[in-house]
Each structure stands twice: as structure tokens, then as C-alpha cells.
Design a protein around this motif. Structure first.
Motif, mmCIF file in Angstrom:
data_model
loop_
_atom_site.group_PDB
_atom_site.id
_atom_site.type_symbol
_atom_site.label_atom_id
_atom_site.label_comp_id
_atom_site.label_asym_id
_atom_site.label_seq_id
_atom_site.Cartn_x
_atom_site.Cartn_y
_atom_site.Cartn_z
ATOM 1 N N GLY A 1 -26.000 -17.157 95.389
ATOM 2 C CA GLY A 1 -26.094 -18.310 96.275
ATOM 3 C C GLY A 1 -25.619 -19.595 95.626
ATOM 4 O O GLY A 1 -24.734 -20.281 96.158
ATOM 5 N N GLY B 1 -29.407 -12.645 93.559
ATOM 6 C CA GLY B 1 -29.395 -13.431 94.786
ATOM 7 C C GLY B 1 -29.272 -14.922 94.512
ATOM 8 O O GLY B 1 -28.542 -15.641 95.204
ATOM 9 N N LEU C 1 -33.493 -10.529 92.457
ATOM 10 C CA LEU C 1 -33.669 -11.950 92.780
ATOM 11 C C LEU C 1 -32.713 -12.814 91.956
ATOM 12 O O LEU C 1 -32.156 -13.796 92.462
ATOM 13 C CB LEU C 1 -35.115 -12.364 92.526
ATOM 14 N N CYS D 1 -32.655 -8.348 98.335
ATOM 15 C CA CYS D 1 -32.559 -8.472 96.869
ATOM 16 C C CYS D 1 -33.548 -7.539 96.187
ATOM 17 O O CYS D 1 -33.211 -6.837 95.218
ATOM 18 C CB CYS D 1 -32.828 -9.913 96.442
ATOM 19 N N GLY E 1 -24.496 -11.922 96.786
ATOM 20 C CA GLY E 1 -25.755 -11.456 96.217
ATOM 21 C C GLY E 1 -25.608 -10.005 95.809
ATOM 22 O O GLY E 1 -24.499 -9.458 95.835
ATOM 23 N N VAL F 1 -23.034 -8.840 91.550
ATOM 24 C CA VAL F 1 -23.012 -9.515 92.845
ATOM 25 C C VAL F 1 -21.656 -9.300 93.515
ATOM 26 O O VAL F 1 -20.637 -9.102 92.848
ATOM 27 C CB VAL F 1 -23.284 -11.027 92.718
ATOM 28 N N LEU G 1 -34.407 -19.301 97.174
ATOM 29 C CA LEU G 1 -34.845 -18.122 96.430
ATOM 30 C C LEU G 1 -35.441 -18.524 95.084
ATOM 31 O O LEU G 1 -36.509 -18.035 94.682
ATOM 32 C CB LEU G 1 -33.659 -17.171 96.197
ATOM 33 N N ARG H 1 -25.713 -10.744 104.862
ATOM 34 C CA ARG H 1 -26.102 -12.147 104.711
ATOM 35 C C ARG H 1 -25.047 -13.093 105.286
ATOM 36 O O ARG H 1 -25.378 -14.114 105.900
ATOM 37 C CB ARG H 1 -26.338 -12.457 103.237
ATOM 38 N N HIS I 1 -29.632 -21.609 100.284
ATOM 39 C CA HIS I 1 -30.408 -20.363 100.316
ATOM 40 C C HIS I 1 -30.693 -19.879 98.894
ATOM 41 O O HIS I 1 -31.766 -19.333 98.604
ATOM 42 C CB HIS I 1 -29.654 -19.303 101.140
ATOM 43 N N GLY I 2 -29.722 -20.091 97.958
ATOM 44 C CA GLY I 2 -29.955 -19.727 96.560
ATOM 45 C C GLY I 2 -31.065 -20.554 95.933
ATOM 46 O O GLY I 2 -31.902 -20.028 95.187
ATOM 47 N N ALA J 1 -32.127 -12.394 102.877
ATOM 48 C CA ALA J 1 -31.748 -12.036 101.504
ATOM 49 C C ALA J 1 -32.937 -11.579 100.665
ATOM 50 O O ALA J 1 -32.785 -10.689 99.817
ATOM 51 C CB ALA J 1 -31.073 -13.230 100.836
#
Length: 525
Positions: free
Chosen positions: A45, A41, A38, A23, A60, A311, A339, A317, A335-336, A19
Motif C-alpha cells: 500500500g 500489505g 500484514l 493478508c 499486496g 507482493v 493497516l 483489492r 489503506h496501507g 485487504a
């Protein structure tokens, strides 16, 4: 939610590494601030992941919206005005969800969905080959065939030949070797190799290689071949990266048009992705589509309010999540958070990751989506499945996602019409001599105006002085267009001395004068 954390945590790490460059690349291709990608993303997430009913979908910023965003920022007079359209798009998606529009995704044929997955897999491979060899002139998020820099997918491949970076290529090849070894051999050798995923090892190798080789030597990797995350000097500069919508521009009609466009395209991409990821999911979970639209709408409202791109749920992903063993929505949520934490605490370290090692990860993802065995399987299913599948693949590779899906769907509809034309009736002839034989025609369960041509052709070809038995016992719906054809034929039959016996569940009628009256009575009863 933490029951499968041993599966979700490693998967979230892989999704994070996939990602992160996407992003940034999609923001670059959209002409938006890098940080906006970002933000999208992170929102996709954490927020959408928490609200969504999908266990394996990841949301995302989407490459499919990049062209819309790029154009809209210019026509709406700035990024802050565009953010108003993002918020409005989210509100419209909420309305779609409340109106239960999520069912639309189920009307796309399976062959087209499989073609979408395969086409995206091929695009991922073609788009990542230049990055694999250290040619990074094209934005990471530019997934359309014709690119923002004037090149196209295949011209970029030709340009790569003359712009190979030795250091990036070494990292890409070794990283790809690590991934293949991990996936095919080591993951079966012990639990440690299942907990520590191959993509993480490959990324660590890339960072270590960069520290050893540097950027100036023959085998080094220069800064343009590395991830480029904005690095704030302090908290004030970090907060300064956020943008906020200019709601004073909400009276501009163009903003409402862009907002509706974002809502429509983002919803369609999301629903198609939901359908595709549910098919990929080895555990066959079914995502509630209306809830997904509500989650996506909420995500877009929040993303627009703090300066993020629109998004959607995204297949790259999501498929990486599935292939890495993700089991629940925790992988998308974690994962969010990765980031968010990384852009705050370790942006400098992230900027040491070679793009070629991330390209190696995506090459594996692309191959798993577009395995050659799938082409053979679809071919063996027959032309009615293979043709829409192939058209969708070619359309996606040579145009873009929505156009390719539209072409595949159009071909699928034509196939349905052809089969409907062929299957509207069954014609059976008795006797050696057609002139002396009895001809029996059995109508299908549903007969619509699509079948007019086939039925009219058969009736017109009936010889004079023949006998037609018309069986409608299985017919539950008969379009008025067909009834009119039968009425006309009843009149012509007398001139051609054709006797008609109408067989229905109510009995037998010889030489009916009006089919219209008969079917009105049949419907009333």
C-alpha cells in the motif's frame, strides 16, 4: 494527490477491510507467519502505491504465489532463507523494469483479460460463501481449486451445509442487505451516504453484534469466525514479529531459482492485473507498465528485508478500490497506513470483526466482476471472443489464475491461427464453367507459414487448362515458405497447362519461372 481525497478516503476504508483478512489468509495458506502477510500489505500500500504510476491499482500479498511460497519455505530450509529469495526476486523485477519488459502484458487478448476478471469474480463468490455462513476451516487466501487442506472449492460448499453458524449467518445476511441498500438506494439520497460507505457501516454492525451476542450463546459468534490479527503485548513483542533474511544462504542455487520464479510469476500477475484494472477504470487511465515493475521490485526488496511475503498488484483489492470510487493512488497509500496503524493501535478491536461481514463485502465485489450481463455481451461478440473468454473463466475456476490465463491465451492463439488460415488469400472465380473461367487469387498484406496449408490447398485444387491471376499488390510481407510453394506451383503449372499472370505494383508478368527471383527484386526495390 489530495484533489480527490473525498473519493479516495472512503475507498481506502473499503480496501482496508478487504485487504486485512486476505493478508492474514494468504500468509496462513503460504505456511508463513501471519504477520508476514500484514507486512506485505503495508509495503504494497504505502511503498508500491507511492512509486507506482497506477492511479487505482492496489498491491499486496497475492494468492497466486501461495503455493510457491509454501513449497519454497520447506525446500529452502526455513522462512529466513526464503526471504533472501524474495529480495532477489525484487532485484530481478527491477532488471525487468529497466529492460522495459512491461510491454508483455499488452500481448494478452482482451477476451482473456475479461475472462480473468470474471473468473476471479466467480472464485471470490464461491470462496466467500463458506465464510458467509460461518464455516471457516479453509484459509481465506486459498484461492486455488484444490486447497491446502485436501478439499476443493465445491467440496467446501457441500461441507458448509452441515457447518452453518447461526450468528455468522445473521451478520452476513444483514451486512449484505446493508451493502445492497447503500449501493442501490441510500447512496443516491444524500451526500452523507456517499461520504460514509456501506462497507464501513456493515463492519460496524458486525462488531456491535458480536459485543451484544457474545460468543457462547446460540446467536453468538465464536472466536474462529472472527478476524485474527497478532496482538503484541508491548513494543518489544511487536518488533519481535519481524523476520530478517539469512543472506549467508545466498550461495544456495535453489534460492536463486525460487527468486527468479517469484520475479517471473509476480511480474506476470502484476502486468495482467494492470491490464485488467485499466479496463475496469471508468476514467480510462493508462498505467506505465515498466514503472510498475520498478515499483513492484522495490516493494519486494523492502518486504523481503523486514520479513514480508512477496507482493504483486492484485485484482481483488484493485477492483474493490475502483468500485468504491477511488480516483488516485492516495486510496492505496492510505489503506496501507490504515493497516499499519490498526495492527499497532487497535489489533484487539480488529479481532472483533466477524469474517462473515467481510465475506459479504467480497460477495458484492465478486458479483460486480462476474455480472451475468457480461456473459451475454461476450456471446454477442461472436465465438472468436466468447471461446477464449469462456476457457479462461473455466480454467481459472477449476485450476488457478495462471493456468486459466494460459489456457485462454492458448485458445486465443488457435483462433488467430484459424482466422489467419482463412484470411491469407481471397479466391475469386469468373465464368459459369470453372474449366473455362479465370481464377483470381489476391494475397493478404502479410502471409506467413501459418497460411501454407490454405494456399497449398487452393493451388492444388486448380483445374487443368485454367488461368490464374495472382495479385500481390497489397502484400508487404511474404514468408519464404510461401515463396517456395509458389515456385513449386510454377513448375507444376506447366505440366497441368495452367497459365499464370502475376500482378504486382511493378507491372504484370506472364508465367514467371521463379517467384523467388521476383520477390528478391521486389524486396530490393
Amino acid at each position: 494527490m489530495f484533489k480527490y481525497i473525498k473519493n479516495d478516503l472512503p475507498a481506502s476504508i473499503v480496501v482496508f477491510f478487504v485487504a486485512l483478512p486476505l493478508c492474514l489468509g494468504i500468509a496462513l495458506a503460504s505456511g508463513a507467519p501471519l504477520f508476514s502477510g500484514l507486512i506485505a500489505g503495508i509495503i504494497g500500500g504505502i511503498v508500491v502505491g507511492a512509486l507506482s504510476g497506477s492511479k487505482i491499482g492496489v498491491s499486496g500479498p497475492a494468492a497466486g504465489l501461495a503455493a510457491i511460497v509454501l513449497t519454497a519455505i520447506g525446500t529452502l530450509g526455513g522462512y529466513e532463507n526464503f526471504l533472501v529469495a524474495v529480495v532477489l526476486g525484487g532485484v530481478i523485477q527491477l532488471i525487468f523494469g529497466f529492460l522495459k519488459a512491461g510491454i508483455i502484458g499488452y500481448y494478452f487478448p482482451s477476451s482473456v483479460i475479461k475472462g480473468m476478471l470474471t473468473g476471479i469474480g466467480i472464485i471470490i463468490i464461491l470462496k466467500q460463501i463458506p465464510h458467509f455462513f460461518g464455516y471457516d476451516a479453509d484459509p481465506e487466501g486459498d484461492f486455488a481449486f484444490f486447497q491446502v487442506d485436501g478439499e476443493n472449492t465445491f467440496s467446501e460448499l457441500l461441507n458448509t451445509v452441515n457447518n452453518i453458524s447461526l450468528g455468522s449467518t445473521i451478520v452476513g445476511i444483514v451486512g449484505l442487505g446493508i451493502l445492497i441498500l447503500w449501493n442501490n438506494v441510500l447512496s443516491k439520497k444524500g451526500r452523507i451516504f456517499q461520504l460514509i460507505q456501506g462497507p464501513l457501516v456493515a463492519v460496524v454492525f458486525g462488531i456491535v453484534y458480536f459485543f451484544i451476542a457474545g460468543s457462547d450463546s446460540k446467536y453468538g459468534i465464536s472466536s474462529e469466525h472472527l478476524v485474527s490479527v497478532p496482538v503484541p503485548e508491548n513494543m518489544s513483542s511487536f518488533l519481535a514479529q519481524f523476520s530478517f533474511p539469512n543472506f549467508a544462504a545466498i550461495t544456495n542455487p535453489e534460492i536463486w531459482v525460487v527468486g527468479f520464479t517469484i520475479a517471473l510469476v509476480a511480474s506476470l500477475e502484476t502486468l495482467l492485473c494492470v491490464e485488467a484494472t485499466d479496463k475496469l477504470d471508468p476514467h480510462k487511465n493508462v498505467t506505465p507498465t515498466n514503472r510498475e515493475l520498478l515499483a513492484q521490485g522495490t516493494g519486494n526488496i523492502l518486504s523481503g528485508l523486514i520479513g514480508g511475503l512477496p507482493v504483486t498488484q492484485v485484482i481483488v483489492r484493485s477492483s474493490a478500490n475502483i468500485q468504491s470510487g477511488g480516483r488516485t493512488k492516495m486510496s492505496a497509500i492510505i489503506h496501507g497506513f490504515f493497516l499499519l496503524i490498526s495492527v499497532i493501535l487497535i489489533p484487539t478491536l480488529l479481532n472483533k470483526i466477524p469474517l462473515s461481514v467481510l465475506a459479504a463485502i467480497l460477495l458484492v465485489v465478486g458479483y460486480k466482476l462476474a455480472k451475468p450481463a457480461l456473459f451475454k455481451k461476450m456471446y454477442n461478440l461472436g465465438w472468436k471472443q466468447f471461446l477464449p473468454f469462456t476457457v479462461a473463466v473455466v480454467g481459472i475456476v477449476f485450476t488457478d489464475l495462471l493456468v486459466g490465463i494460459g489456457l485462454g491465451l492458448a485458445v486465443g492463439i488457435v483462433v488467430i491461427l484459424i482466422k489467419s488460415f482463412q484470411n491469407s488469400h481471397f479466391l475469386h472465380k469468373e465464368g459459369e464453367d470453372v474449366d473455362d473461367g479465370k481464377i483470381k487469387m489476391t494475397l493478404a498484406e502479410e502471409v506467413t507459414f501459418f497460411n501454407k496449408g490454405a494456399i497449398l490447398k487452393e493451388l492444388d485444387n486448380l483445374p487443368k487448362d485454367s488461368f490464374l491471376e495472382l495479385d500481390v499488390r497489397k502484400t508487404t510481407y511474404l514468408d519464404n515458405d510461401i515463396i517456395e510453394i509458389l515456385d513449386d506451383f510454377a513448375f507444376k503449372a506447366k505440366e497441368r497447362n495452367i497459365n499464370i499472370k502475376l500482378v504486382s505494383e511493378r507491372g504484370i508478368i506472364e508465367n514467371p519461372d521463379s517467384f523467388t527471383e521476383f520477390f528478391k527484386l521486389k524486396k530490393a526495390n
